[in-house]
Write an enzyme that holds these catalytic residues in place. Sequence first.
Site, PDB file in Angstrom:
ATOM      1  N   HIS B 137      83.124  15.299  74.236  1.00 34.96           N
ATOM      2  CA  HIS B 137      84.283  14.560  73.626  1.00 34.96           C
ATOM      3  C   HIS B 137      85.022  13.812  74.605  1.00 34.96           C
ATOM      4  CE1 HIS B 137      87.971  14.775  71.103  1.00 34.96           C
ATOM      5  NE2 HIS B 137      87.378  15.161  70.187  1.00 34.96           N
ATOM      6  N   ASP B 216      84.945  23.368  78.043  1.00 32.77           N
ATOM      7  CA  ASP B 216      85.887  22.865  76.549  1.00 32.77           C
ATOM      8  C   ASP B 216      85.404  23.877  75.773  1.00 32.77           C
ATOM      9  OD1 ASP B 216      86.554  21.744  74.478  1.00 32.77           O
ATOM     10  OD2 ASP B 216      85.886  19.663  74.831  1.00 32.77           O
ATOM     11  N   GLN B 219      85.015  23.782  70.342  1.00 34.45           N
ATOM     12  CA  GLN B 219      83.818  24.164  69.225  1.00 34.45           C
ATOM     13  C   GLN B 219      83.322  25.652  69.425  1.00 34.45           C
ATOM     14  OE1 GLN B 219      83.564  22.074  66.633  1.00 34.45           O
ATOM     15  NE2 GLN B 219      84.586  20.431  67.319  1.00 34.45           N
ATOM     16  N   LYS B 242      91.084  24.591  64.921  1.00 38.45           N
ATOM     17  CA  LYS B 242      89.551  24.557  64.708  1.00 38.45           C
ATOM     18  C   LYS B 242      89.383  26.129  64.468  1.00 38.45           C
ATOM     19  CE  LYS B 242      88.423  20.554  67.318  1.00 38.45           C
ATOM     20  NZ  LYS B 242      88.711  19.307  66.624  1.00 38.45           N
ATOM     21  N   CYS B 387      84.825  11.070  68.573  1.00 35.52           N
ATOM     22  CA  CYS B 387      85.462  10.926  69.639  1.00 35.52           C
ATOM     23  C   CYS B 387      84.329  11.161  70.869  1.00 35.52           C
ATOM     24  CB  CYS B 387      86.645  11.898  69.772  1.00 35.52           C
ATOM     25  SG  CYS B 387      87.857  11.787  68.601  1.00 35.52           S
TER      26      CYS B 387
END
Lengths: 152, 432
Positions: B137, B216, B219, B242, B387
């Site tokens: 991303h 990261d 998700q 999220k 993104c």
Amino acid sequence: MSCDVEAMYAEIILDHYKAKHHSGLRDPYQAQVTHVNPTCGDEIMLRLALDGDRIADVSYEAVGCSISQASTSVMTDLVIGKSVAEAMELQQEFTEMMHSRGEIEPDEDRLEDGVAFVGVAKFPARVKCALLGWSAFKDAAIQAAGNREGQE
Amino acid sequence: MPETQLTTAVVETLGNGYDVAAVRADFPILSREVGGQPLVYLDSANTSQKPRSVIAAISEHLAEHNANVSRAMHTLGAEATEAFEASRTKLAGFIGAARPEEVAFTKNASEALNLAAHTLGASLKPGDEIVISVLEHHSNIVPWQLLAQRTGAVLRWFDITEDGRLDLAKAEAEGLINERTKIVSLAWVSNVLGTVNPIRQIADQAHRVGAVMVVDGAQGVPQRPTSVTELGADLLAFTGHKMLGPTGIGAIWGRYELLETLPPFLGGGEMIEVVRMTGSTYARPPYRFEAGTQPIAEAVGLSAAVDYLTSVGMDAIAAHEEHLTAYALARLGAEPGVRLLGPSDAHERGGAISFTLATADGEQIHPHDVMQFLDARGIAVRGGHHCARPLHERLGITASTRASLYLYTTTSEIDALAEGLAYVRDFFGGKR
């Protein structure tokens, strides 16, 4: 609702999307600009050729959705052959129509096929798509006019 | 009829007690209509919907306990501080942190990754190497590009295989991770391809050369049971919105010994020890990284979100997601004109399912157009580059359409999507 979306994708828009009038990059030109829609990566490279104060040619290469492609095609039909001042007025009128949320009655005598985009103006997220080619044109026209003054 | 077989298969495999209808009943927004049709929300990788308990927790906090934290010493201040710190503790437990002080609140995952880049970057020198991947991303690309520009460090990239997984063989052959590598930063789960990256394996490699492993988790944390120690990360960035929480709050987790060595990120209130005109000293982690008034009500909401996820169970959520992903890959893959991106197998794959759509004549239909027609049928998907522009460039496309699933998604919503795609394809193919 699906009727609304089919109305938004009017026949005129789909026809221009397929035909892409004046597409391809041509020489000579006085200004070349690249504009992008940062959210989707859609891109247009546009060239503008002037003959005195007249717009002799607008040529372009673009990737984008049907709305942005069709709008660019309509724009070239409208501005080629006009004076820079007249074309800038049309750009202004088209932009106002796109920001009207579909609530103004566009002038078909002036905007011709461009009036089909009044339906798109009801979808705020897509206004940017319809304006991509037009803002590239405006930018190129300002640059070309500037270049011309520089030479005089 | 392959469709019927699929449905039967999923009903059977979901006969494990996961009650998606009960889950859906907890999310008020899922019962609304869009354009006169029931909402089919397939954009959870963008932001998740919120259960009633999260909405109520935020509202109750603001109605009854609102005050600033730490600096306000009155009763309300104490209540707000307690709620805020309780959220930190809950979040720490949720990701398997050794102690609550390993979690610092941020605005979102982007800010957490910027925090990582700024603080780790303070010790970088020209020629040092930072390794990321082409499937990241923008939030896990741009902060490192900026850092490389500031320090003269070199940014290097993992490529991907045709199946959308990290190309480990190519990385090995190129000596991607080597003695010059100081930072490796990778998505746990790709927001476009759904790929679950082998973080443990790469973290071990990074640690062997003395590099710091940044992950990261934007998700991954919402979808999978998280144990930071098993994951192998040194720093983990994630975001509240999220994972059923509100927007405006995210977090960075770090091994405490590492956090202690890092300089501050933003300067301001409450991140200091002593401020003098000649210079300041800074608070210990996590407060060193929390300048200014924090998103307090949001922290309370996130805490309620963690409670909700825990009550459903992260194992059950991950299993539901895998079943749905398998169903969606089969159902959408069988639709003419659909080209699925990313791993074709639901194993080690998250529920972000991106694809392109073409008419019967092979004409590509732009994701904006796909999105618009689906929206008219009440189906919310994302169209664009999500993104992740370098990834799309690597795949040779400018944009894609993405459907993303979560704990409240049903197989009939995926059926609605498939039917919607057939409609779009036929409209642009001139069959309507």
